[in-house]
Enzyme design. Structure first.
Site, PDB file in Angstrom:
ATOM      1  N   ARG A  70      -2.679  71.729 -49.465  1.00  0.00           N
ATOM      2  CA  ARG A  70      -2.216  73.119 -49.510  1.00  0.00           C
ATOM      3  C   ARG A  70      -1.191  73.329 -50.605  1.00  0.00           C
ATOM      4  O   ARG A  70      -0.360  72.475 -50.877  1.00  0.00           O
ATOM      5  CB  ARG A  70      -1.555  73.483 -48.174  1.00  0.00           C
ATOM      6  CG  ARG A  70      -2.541  73.831 -47.115  1.00  0.00           C
ATOM      7  CD  ARG A  70      -1.929  74.771 -46.092  1.00  0.00           C
ATOM      8  NE  ARG A  70      -0.927  74.146 -45.245  1.00  0.00           N
ATOM      9  CZ  ARG A  70      -0.051  74.835 -44.522  1.00  0.00           C
ATOM     10  NH1 ARG A  70      -0.021  76.158 -44.583  1.00  0.00           N
ATOM     11  NH2 ARG A  70       0.813  74.214 -43.754  1.00  0.00           N
ATOM     12  N   HIS A 166      -4.851  72.706 -34.436  1.00  0.00           N
ATOM     13  CA  HIS A 166      -3.961  72.115 -35.445  1.00  0.00           C
ATOM     14  C   HIS A 166      -3.699  73.107 -36.575  1.00  0.00           C
ATOM     15  O   HIS A 166      -3.714  72.748 -37.741  1.00  0.00           O
ATOM     16  CB  HIS A 166      -4.573  70.813 -35.982  1.00  0.00           C
ATOM     17  CG  HIS A 166      -3.694  70.094 -36.973  1.00  0.00           C
ATOM     18  ND1 HIS A 166      -2.402  69.710 -36.684  1.00  0.00           N
ATOM     19  CD2 HIS A 166      -3.920  69.705 -38.250  1.00  0.00           C
ATOM     20  CE1 HIS A 166      -1.878  69.111 -37.754  1.00  0.00           C
ATOM     21  NE2 HIS A 166      -2.771  69.097 -38.712  1.00  0.00           N
TER      22      HIS A 166
END
Length: 283
Positions: A70, A166
């Site tokens: 990310r 998650h």
């Protein structure tokens, strides 16, 4: 994640274990040589290139951390297009080469990459829902750390069960189930939010330099080592992970699991939830 995870496993796997590293990048065999100089009785090999088969042969446990990380402004679902393909390809090879291995998926978005892995294994006729895990251990170790900080406890004394998924609001730490610790409703709400957003906290702090790789390496090592201990016959090994359950809450759901010689021995009850936790689960 791979290098941090490999370092921890080289140091902590039981004597006589064999550790294989694979990445498409040509540096991987060199990383294995580097790690091989650490004086522990764990044999290590590194493989690179298009063919993952030699790394998978004879594997009992496979941990998949491959994929893109990310960047600021992205959430875990933005990674889906690239990472889904990577996981699919690797799991197809697992189905051919080591279909009986326990597989831990670390690659985000875990909520979807695990479902993709299940479909690939099903298509190949080798799916065992007791051997496929989404590794959510990072949520647990973060919860343990943050609770210990807030309540002045030793982090090693705190173990927080975390259920759900998650990513973001699907991450649900069961703060009401920690023995000897209580929270006001406001504390519970704020702490839950911090645990849910902890990944973003790291992404932003790294300012474009990646996401949580070191704490994730630690989390993945803990999960992998727990699996190894259970496979070797150790009793009472319990970890939370994202698995296909009985469909009570969702098809895939993170919950406490008793691990054993065949992967999941028992999906444990999530126990009694506080009103705040129940509301979050129902939402």
């Amino acid at each position: 994640i791979g290098q941090a995870l490999a370092l921890l496993l080289k140091n902590q796997l039981p004597s006589g274990s064999e550790l294989s590293l694979y990445d498409i990048a040509p540096v991987t065999p060199g990383v294995a040589v580097d790690l091989s100089h650490i004086p522990t009785a764990v044999k290590i090999k590194g493989f690179s290139g298009e063919d993952v088969t030699p790394a998978l042969e004879g594997a009992d446990v496979v941990l998949i951390s491959a994929g893109v990380a990310r960047k600021p402004g992205m959430d875990r679902s933005d990674l889906f297009n690239v990472n889904a393909g990577i996981v699919k390809n690797l799991v197809q090879q697992i189905a051919k080469t080591c279909p009986k291995a326990c597989v831990g998926i670390i690659t985000n978005p875990v909520n979807t990459t695990v479902a993709i892995a299940a479909e690939v294994l099903k298509k190949a006729g080798v799916y065992d829902k007791n051997k496929l895990f989404g590794v959510t251990t990072l949520d647990i170790i973060r919860s343990n750390t943050f609770v210990a900080e807030l309540k002045g406890k030793l982090p090693t004394e705190v173990e927080v069960p975390v259920i759900g998924g998650h990513s973001g609001v699907t991450i649900l730490p069961l703060l009401s189930q920690i023995p000897g610790v209580s929270f006001t409703e406001q504390e519970a709400a704020e702490l839950t939010k911090r645990i849910q957003n902890a990944g973003t906290e790291v992404v932003e702090a790294k300012a474009g330099g990646g996401s949580a790789t070191l704490s994730m390496g630690q989390a993945a090592a803990r999960f992998g080592l727990s699996l190894v201990r259970a496979l070797q016959g150790e009793k009472d090994v319990v970890e939370c992970a994202y698995v296909e359950g009985d469909g009570q809450y969702a098809r895939f759901f993170s919950q406490p699991l008793l691990l054993g010689k065949n992967g999941v021995e028992e999906r444990k009850s999530i126990g009694t939830l506080s009103a705040f936790e129940q509301h979050s689960l129902d939402a």
